[in-house]
Scaffold this active site. Structure first.
Site, PDB file in Angstrom:
ATOM      1  CG  HIS A 161       6.090  12.136 -24.965  1.00  0.00           C
ATOM      2  ND1 HIS A 161       4.550  11.931 -25.402  1.00  0.00           N
ATOM      3  CD2 HIS A 161       6.062  13.052 -24.813  1.00  0.00           C
ATOM      4  CE1 HIS A 161       3.996  12.892 -24.188  1.00  0.00           C
ATOM      5  NE2 HIS A 161       4.826  13.504 -23.768  1.00  0.00           N
ATOM      6  CD  GLU A 170      -3.473  16.727 -15.367  1.00  0.00           C
ATOM      7  OE1 GLU A 170      -3.312  16.670 -15.238  1.00  0.00           O
ATOM      8  OE2 GLU A 170      -4.626  17.254 -16.646  1.00  0.00           O
ATOM      9  CE  LYS A 230       5.210  17.860 -13.751  1.00  0.00           C
ATOM     10  NZ  LYS A 230       5.168  16.517 -14.532  1.00  0.00           N
ATOM     11  NE  ARG A 261       0.882  17.636 -12.469  1.00  0.00           N
ATOM     12  CZ  ARG A 261       1.000  16.051 -12.272  1.00  0.00           C
ATOM     13  NH1 ARG A 261       0.892  16.189 -10.487  1.00  0.00           N
ATOM     14  NH2 ARG A 261       2.059  15.823 -12.444  1.00  0.00           N
ATOM     15  CE  LYS A 274      -0.841  14.339 -14.275  1.00  0.00           C
ATOM     16  NZ  LYS A 274      -1.008  14.122 -15.286  1.00  0.00           N
ATOM     17  CG  HIS A 317       1.240  16.591 -23.921  1.00  0.00           C
ATOM     18  ND1 HIS A 317       1.565  17.868 -23.675  1.00  0.00           N
ATOM     19  CD2 HIS A 317       1.997  15.507 -22.970  1.00  0.00           C
ATOM     20  CE1 HIS A 317       2.950  17.679 -23.236  1.00  0.00           C
ATOM     21  NE2 HIS A 317       3.019  16.088 -22.725  1.00  0.00           N
ATOM     22  CG  ASN A 369      -2.012  17.592 -19.718  1.00  0.00           C
ATOM     23  OD1 ASN A 369      -1.137  17.175 -19.570  1.00  0.00           O
ATOM     24  ND2 ASN A 369      -3.387  17.876 -19.163  1.00  0.00           N
ATOM     25  CG  HIS A 374      -1.391  12.043 -25.931  1.00  0.00           C
ATOM     26  ND1 HIS A 374      -2.001  12.513 -24.643  1.00  0.00           N
ATOM     27  CD2 HIS A 374       0.033  11.563 -25.310  1.00  0.00           C
ATOM     28  CE1 HIS A 374      -0.855  11.924 -23.591  1.00  0.00           C
ATOM     29  NE2 HIS A 374       0.138  11.925 -24.206  1.00  0.00           N
ATOM     30  CD  GLU A 409       7.178  17.668 -22.832  1.00  0.00           C
ATOM     31  OE1 GLU A 409       6.576  17.863 -22.035  1.00  0.00           O
ATOM     32  OE2 GLU A 409       6.485  16.415 -22.764  1.00  0.00           O
ATOM     33  NE  ARG A 447      -4.233  -1.653   1.782  1.00  0.00           N
ATOM     34  CZ  ARG A 447      -3.921  -2.810   3.391  1.00  0.00           C
ATOM     35  NH1 ARG A 447      -3.271  -2.947   3.902  1.00  0.00           N
ATOM     36  NH2 ARG A 447      -4.693  -3.929   2.480  1.00  0.00           N
TER      37      ARG A 447
HETATM   38  N1  GLY Z   1       3.010  14.969 -18.521  1.00  0.00           N
HETATM   39  C1  GLY Z   1       2.421  16.114 -17.416  1.00  0.00           C
HETATM   40  C2  GLY Z   1       1.896  16.123 -15.666  1.00  0.00           C
HETATM   41  O1  GLY Z   1       3.126  15.818 -14.777  1.00  0.00           O
HETATM   42  O2  GLY Z   1       1.266  17.066 -15.324  1.00  0.00           O
END
Ligand code: GLY
Length: 366
Positions: free
Chosen positions: A267, A239, A229, A243, A144, A250, A247, A254, A186, A122
């Site tokens: 990417h 998010e 970031k 946040r 993430k 993206h 994107n 994507h 990025e 956990r």
């Molecule tokens: N790569 C996008 C984020 O970390 O929210």
């Protein structure tokens, strides 16, 4: 040269340490974090061959009891099956709640190891040692974690913040040029969405590739990108709103990646194409100055990244694929669009015809 950036979150704060010869400081960097003795290093075979022993030696000399596991690199291995191998190693090595998984690798290794750390017993400790530019400035920061489902990228995942992100810019010297450029996409993204000074700094630089970038500029680019970031994640960890600006590029990116089977463009290249498209959409909707969009596209080109769609890609297929994106909310595709260099807005009010017009302009077959 050394920089330390803090990611300040409601439940915890952690450091992003950017330091030349940082790998040798991994063990020392982890000693003050109140971690248990057992550490499992997860890496891929190539990175482990270059840097595994140095990381392990540093951990051992700081008193940690270290074992390691290598998993194949590449998006197609980012699966629950690979995570199962991490669980098996955790079991074999009797990892405890206080133990730590250390990811030494790019985004795939970091995402899978983070997910294993989020779920084993956990939740156990997790440290990120990113070795690609893309993972240094993006994937390793912000918690993430996850793996792909056969039907889509990153559909299985959890938020699980690392206790430390350790960046050693020297490891970039073994990164293939194409991978370095992918990371630059990025970095350019941060210039557009958050940090106009970073954007201008890159505009002023005669070169933007790893071989010719001087180490002081690289350190500055890493520091400003990680700061951007950290700022965004610090304001919106899960998010709920802000946040989503990460994107930028993206949405269409994507779709391009998935329609080309993740084989034609990587990417970062897809994000570069997506940023050009989003910029043109913003110009078309009279939200962004045309000259600024041209500056963005020129910087993308200078970084050796594509500004046109891959040949033969069907525009209607891109528009259809947008509907299956994770970012779709109540059937509406959300776009991050620039309003000036250093600022963006999120909108779901982009008519399909505008997307179609922009994609036609970017099509290599038109
Ligand atoms: N790569 C996008 C984020 O970390 O929210």
């Amino acid at each position: 040269m050394e920089s330390v950036i803090w990611v300040n979150l409601p439940q915890q704060a952690y450091e992003i340490a950017i330091a030349g010869s940082g790998l040798a400081q991994l063990g020392a960097g982890m000693t003050n974090l109140n971690l248990g003795k057992k550490v499992l290093v997860v890496s891929n075979p190539t990175i482990f061959r270059h840097y595994g022993q140095e990381a392990i030696a540093s951990l051992k000399s700081a008193g940690f009891d270290v074992t390691s596991l290598t998993l194949p690199a590449g998006e197609r291995y980012k699966t629950l099956n690979s995570v199962q191998k991490i669980y098996n190693a955790a079991l074999e090595n009797r990892l405890e709640r206080s133990s730590t998984l250390v990811a030494v690798g790019g985004g795939v290794i970091g995402d899978m190891t983070g997910f294993a750390a989020a779920t084993w017993l956990r939740g156990i400790n997790f440290v990120q040692v990113p070795t690609t530019l893309l993972s240094m400035v993006d994937a390793a920061i912000g918690g993430k974690t996850g793996v792909n489902h056969p039907q889509g990228k990153n559909l299985i995942g959890a938020f699980h913040q690392p206790r430390l992100v350790l960046i050693d810019p020297e490891v970039l010297k073994t990164l293939p040029m194409r991978e370095f450029r992918a990371g630059m996409a990025e970095v350019i993204k941060y210039g557009i969405i958050w940090d106009a000074e970073l954007f201008e700094q890159m505009e002023r630089s005669p070169h933007l590739d790893s071989l010719r970038l001087d180490s002081s500029l690289l350190q500055q680019i890493l520091t400003r990108s990680c700061q951007a970031k950290a700022d965004v994640v610090g304001k919106d960890e899960k998010e709920a709103g802000l946040r989503a600006i990460l994107n930028y590029g993206h949405t269409i990116g994507h779709a391009v990646e998935s329609l080309t089977g993740y084989r034609v463009v990587n990417h970062g290249e897809a994000v570069a194409i997506g940023m050009v498209a989003a910029g043109q959409i913003a110009v078309n909707l009279q939200m962004w100055d045309k000259t600024d969009a041209q500056r963005q596209d020129a910087l993308i080109q200078k970084a050796g990244l594509p500004t046109q769609l891959p040949a033969g890609l069907d525009i209607e297929a891109i528009i259809d694929t947008l509907q299956t994106d994770k970012k779709v909310k109540a059937g509406k595709v959300r776009f991050v669009l620039p309003t000036q260099i250093g600022a963006v807005t999120v909108t779901d009010q982009v008519p399909s015809d505008v997307i179609r017009t922009v994609l036609r302009q970017m099509s290599t077959c038109s």
